[in-house]
Structures are given as C-alpha cells and as structure tokens.
Write a protein that holds these residues in place. Sequence first.
Motif, short mmCIF file in Angstrom:
data_model
loop_
_atom_site.label_atom_id
_atom_site.label_comp_id
_atom_site.label_asym_id
_atom_site.label_seq_id
_atom_site.Cartn_x
_atom_site.Cartn_y
_atom_site.Cartn_z
N PRO A 98 32.41 51.07 41.83
CA PRO A 98 33.78 51.59 41.62
C PRO A 98 34.61 51.66 42.91
CG PRO A 98 32.20 52.93 40.43
CD PRO A 98 31.40 52.02 41.32
N ALA A 100 34.30 49.40 45.39
CA ALA A 100 34.59 48.04 45.83
C ALA A 100 35.49 47.30 44.85
CB ALA A 100 33.28 47.27 46.04
N LEU A 101 35.40 47.66 43.59
CA LEU A 101 36.16 46.95 42.56
C LEU A 101 37.61 47.44 42.55
CD1 LEU A 101 35.29 44.88 40.31
CD2 LEU A 101 35.33 46.81 38.74
N PRO A 102 38.59 46.52 42.58
CA PRO A 102 39.98 46.97 42.53
C PRO A 102 40.25 47.79 41.26
CG PRO A 102 39.87 44.65 43.09
CD PRO A 102 38.48 45.07 42.73
N THR A 103 41.09 48.81 41.39
CA THR A 103 41.32 49.70 40.25
C THR A 103 41.95 48.94 39.08
OG1 THR A 103 43.41 50.34 41.22
CG2 THR A 103 41.53 51.76 41.64
N ALA A 104 42.80 47.97 39.37
CA ALA A 104 43.43 47.22 38.28
C ALA A 104 42.37 46.46 37.49
CB ALA A 104 44.48 46.26 38.83
N VAL A 105 41.39 45.92 38.20
CA VAL A 105 40.31 45.19 37.53
C VAL A 105 39.47 46.16 36.69
CG1 VAL A 105 38.24 43.81 37.90
CG2 VAL A 105 40.26 43.43 39.31
N LEU A 108 41.40 46.99 33.59
CA LEU A 108 41.38 45.84 32.68
C LEU A 108 40.06 45.78 31.93
CD1 LEU A 108 43.35 43.44 32.23
CD2 LEU A 108 41.99 42.14 33.86
N ALA A 109 38.96 45.94 32.67
CA ALA A 109 37.62 45.87 32.06
C ALA A 109 37.42 47.01 31.07
CB ALA A 109 36.56 45.90 33.14
N SER A 111 39.67 48.70 29.44
CA SER A 111 40.48 48.55 28.23
C SER A 111 39.85 47.51 27.31
CB SER A 111 41.92 48.19 28.58
OG SER A 111 42.02 46.85 28.97
N GLY A 208 45.94 52.78 39.05
CA GLY A 208 45.64 51.42 38.58
C GLY A 208 44.71 51.36 37.39
N PHE A 212 46.09 50.72 32.42
CA PHE A 212 45.68 49.65 31.52
C PHE A 212 45.12 50.19 30.21
CE2 PHE A 212 45.84 47.39 35.46
CZ PHE A 212 46.26 46.12 35.10
N PRO B 40 31.24 47.03 32.30
CA PRO B 40 32.57 46.59 32.71
C PRO B 40 32.54 45.28 33.49
CG PRO B 40 32.34 48.93 33.13
CD PRO B 40 30.98 48.43 32.72
N ILE B 44 34.37 41.65 32.17
CA ILE B 44 35.38 40.88 32.89
C ILE B 44 35.11 39.38 32.74
CG2 ILE B 44 36.31 40.33 35.17
CD1 ILE B 44 35.56 43.33 35.88
N GLY B 219 42.48 44.29 46.77
CA GLY B 219 42.53 44.91 45.45
C GLY B 219 43.55 46.02 45.30
N PHE B 221 46.46 48.29 44.46
CA PHE B 221 47.38 48.14 43.35
C PHE B 221 48.51 49.17 43.41
CE2 PHE B 221 48.57 49.08 38.91
CZ PHE B 221 49.06 47.84 38.55
N TYR B 246 48.74 40.49 32.00
CA TYR B 246 48.23 41.33 30.92
C TYR B 246 49.38 41.80 30.03
CZ TYR B 246 45.33 44.91 28.71
OH TYR B 246 44.63 45.67 27.81
N PHE B 255 42.16 38.13 33.09
CA PHE B 255 40.73 38.30 33.36
C PHE B 255 40.21 37.23 34.33
CE2 PHE B 255 40.81 41.09 29.65
CZ PHE B 255 40.00 42.12 30.09
N ALA B 258 40.94 38.46 37.55
CA ALA B 258 40.05 39.60 37.80
C ALA B 258 38.67 39.14 38.25
CB ALA B 258 39.95 40.48 36.56
N ALA B 265 34.50 41.85 45.39
CA ALA B 265 33.84 43.16 45.43
C ALA B 265 32.33 43.01 45.48
CB ALA B 265 34.26 43.98 44.20
#
Lengths: 273, 299
Positions: A98, A100-105, A108-109, A111, A208, A212, B40, B44, B219, B221, B246, B255, B258, B265
């Motif tokens: 969490p 390292a992963l961009p918040t928007a990504v 998206l995941a 949702s 972010g 979504f 998650p 993706i 990343g 945003f 999106y 995606f 993404a 990441a």
Amino acid sequence: MNRVIPGLPLSLGITLLYLSLIVLLPLGALVWQASGVGLERYLAIMSGGRTASAFQVTLSMAALATLFNAVYGLALAWVLVRYDFPGKRLLDALVDVPFALPTAVAGLALSALFVSNGWFGAPLAALGIKVAYTPLGIAAAMAFTSIPFVVRTVQPVLEDLAADVEEVAATLGASDWRIFTRIIFPAIFPAFLTGASLGFARSLGEFGAIIFIAGNLPMKTEVVSLLTFIRIEEYDYPAAAAIAATLLGLAFVMLFLVNMIQLWQQRRIGRGD
Amino acid sequence: MALQPSSGGPRRIRVGDGPLARTLLIGTVLLVTALVLVAPLIAIFAEAFRQGIGAYAASFADPDTRYAIGLTVFTALIVVPINVAFGIAAAWCIAKFRFTGRNLLVALVELPFSISPIIAGVAYLFVYGAQGLLGPWLEAHDIKIMFAVPAIILASLFVTAPFVARELIPLMIAQGSEEEEAAVTLGAGGWRILRLVTLPNVRFALLYGAALCNARVMGEFGAVSVVAGNIRGQTNTLPLQIELLYQDNNAIAAFAIATILTAVALVTLVAKAIIERLDARRAALTGEPTVKVAAKAGH
C-alpha cells in the motif's frame, strides 16, 4: 558530537532554505488564506450541511478502517515476528504494497473488486452488502492505504520483547491469554497506539484511493479531501482554505498525539518497564 | 524468532507457540492478506488483459497516454535528484552535529508525511495561483507556474521531500562520526569525506530512499491533481491519465496504465528486499548497524 567535521553551515543552510521554500511557504500561504476568511464565515462554512457531513463520514470511516487495521495489523505483526513458515519473507514484503502502490491504482483496483459484478462485490451483494459507492467503500479504501502503519510500528517492538518475562509467567502457571493481555500487550501498546494514530491520520487525508470507489455523492459519500478539491474547482477559495486549514489542524493534532505517545514510550523504556 | 532448544531439554514454549494458535493465526493472516493485498494486485492485471493482449497494447498508442508517460518520467528525473540532494544535506547536518532546534528540524523534515496531498496542492495554489501570495507578481512578470509542469514538480517535491532524509538520518546517527573525524585528521575536505566515506557507508539506505521517492513521484495523485488543472496532453501525469480514462469509461486503458505503475511499485519492493539483503551482508562484514536496526534505534 564535534565541531571538527566541516559542512554544518552549508548543509544546514540548504536544508533550511529548501524546507522554507517547499514546505513552509505553501503551508504559510494556506494559513494566511484561511485567516483571511474570518471567524464568522469560517463557522458558517464548517457548519454547512455538506461540510459537516463530509467531516462526519470521513471521521467515522477512518475510525472503522483504523479498527480493521488495529486487529489485522497486530495479527500480521505477530505472525511475522513469532512464527517461521514458508512464504514469510513474501508476506513481509507484501505489507509495503500500500505504500508503494499509487493511491489512484489502489482505488481503481478496489473499485474493480467491489463493484456489484466484481470478485468481492458479487458474493457480498448476495449477502445484501454493498461496498462500492457507499461509505463502506470509503472505509475499504482507507483501510487498504493504511495497512502498513500498525504492522511496521509494532513489529520492531515485538521483536525486541525479551522472552524471559513471558517464560517466568508461564512457569508460574499463567495462561497464554493472561500473559498476552498482562505482559505482551502492555509492552507493545504505545507502538500499537502510534501505528493506529498514524493510520487514522493518513485516512483522514486520503483522496486518490477513495474517489474511485466512493461514488462521491454530496452529503453521503463525499470525503473532506474531495470536498476541498471541489471547492477549489468552483473557485470558492475561502471555503477551500477553511476546510483545508481544518484538515491541516487535525493533522497537527494527530502528530502531537503521536509525539506524546512516543515520549511516554521512551519514558517507560527509561524506567526499565 | 524461535528459541534454540536447550541442550537435551524440551523446546521452551512461548505464548502462541501451541499448534492450534499457530495454525489458526497464520492461516487467518494469510487468508486476509490474500484478500486485501494480493487480490487488488491481481485484479489490476486481470482487468487490463480482460480483452486480450491486443486491446492492452492498443491502450499505449493513445498520444495523450504517451505524453503522460513522458511527463511522469520527466517529473521523476527532476524531483528524485533534488530530493536526494536535500536528503543528504538534511541528514548531514542532523546526524553529524548537535544544535538548538535540531529536533524541531527533524520534525519539519518529516512534516510532509503527515499532510494530506490535497492540502499540499491547495497550499501551493495559495502561493502560485492567480489569487495566491505570489500570484500577482508572477502574472506581472508573465511566469506561469500553476496549472503547468512547474507546479507538478513543486507539488511532487513537497510530497516526497522526507523520503531520502528519513532513510539516511537514523542510519547516519547510528554509524557515528568516527570515520569522518579520522578523515578530517588525515586532511580530507568536506566534499571528499562525503564522497569517499559517508556516502559509501549509507549507499543502500540512499538507494532505497531514492527508489521509494521515485515510486511516490510517479504515483502521486492528490497534490498533482489540484495543481495540474488536468489539461489533456499538457499536464496529465500517469495517475491523472488513469482517472481521466476511467471517467471516460475506458476501463481497459485505465487498467493498462495502472499495470505500469504497479510494476514500478513491485520493482521498488523487490529492490527493497535486495537492498536489505546486501545491507545485512555489509553489516555482517563491517560490524556496523544495518539500515533496519538503525531505523529501529532512531525511534
């Protein structure tokens, strides 16, 4: 330390100049803009239905997300410190996803997972639970982005916990549960509280990942950070300044709390507790 | 860590070491982790390849997406080196010297971590926007910062300012200054000491901080979405492009992008694991603290 090593004026100068320009100048401008709003108008903005509702949903869902991470994070830290099993290193690495992963990504995941025909959404819908486009979706996004906090604050303290006290208690006939609640949990409690507070603070400002999955309906699923963003888009700068300054104030309160907890922890360690 | 069995005697049992508690706890944690952290990531890629590799690849033909990739890389190329330099400067003065207000300075360095990116974006708007602190002056001199690339860079600098410093400070404090002092006695100047003594000693922490900083810049945003103004093909970074696609109901393309950021990441996390292992080897050889141990001591 010493005065032999060179470079203090230069390094301190660079640090102060950079922090002033990049951090203090904008935060000062925000405070300046907010102070221009005036108390009466500030109270009117903050007590407005949409703002109040945004704060309510943000605070309550952040609390729910923190509750989830308090339990899951503690269990995760425990499992990582106390047991050896195949895949442990991978599990340890996954904890940082969490961060390292961009918040928007992430949003998206999540949702995709929680929509009514998603991997989680479909079975949950069969149970009559809706997550996407409801406040629960907000909590899910907040919970995901703040998973590492409790784990990473509790883990090192749990690692350092001496085995002897536990063993003495066990020899004296104390049950596992009693040893955990009376000896282990009190020892890790300050770290646990720090992690939970940091996660809660992070959730309050999250943007972010939430937008979504939340549906973003005013009065229902609109979080404070999004409302700030919307006020900016509407050129309603006083409202944006008032809300952002309040959020900033909350962040400082959380920061103060965390520092207090850490002082408390240090004093306990100093006492040999 | 499991305790070593004492010679001949039975293995000492600690709380939760019973087979039932152990199995139950490990099983539950693994199951929940699979649901909340692994699912998650898989989702993706599953969504991105839902219509096959052709549709996936076609997503990257969009000129706006290509522009967003370029802008994101460009931003990272500027922001990461600046925050590496800042991190080294901050760590140097905080770790090697004592002065009044040092603790306050540490708190200030870490402050951006505690501030919502949305607040950061709004704060920058109040400096460089038309109604901001410097707005009128900038307008009079025809300098455009807001809703343009400079604002994206500034907001990214704010959000990632602590990353390198936070990795370096505890490690440099734990390592002490003896080697630097010896170098001074031997007549070395400040830059030489930094280059030949200090930086080699902290190289793994530096690399890891830079990798984290890079992942976060690419990343970011919230802050960027406030200051960028979302102008298609002009100020869209990859995360903004994801949101745009999106909202356009172009889920495959959203995606697909993404997956790039997810790959960044995951590479960052793998790099972390490798760096930690190399660092542990260095620590074992030199008897110095590892980054991890130093970070622990710093708290």
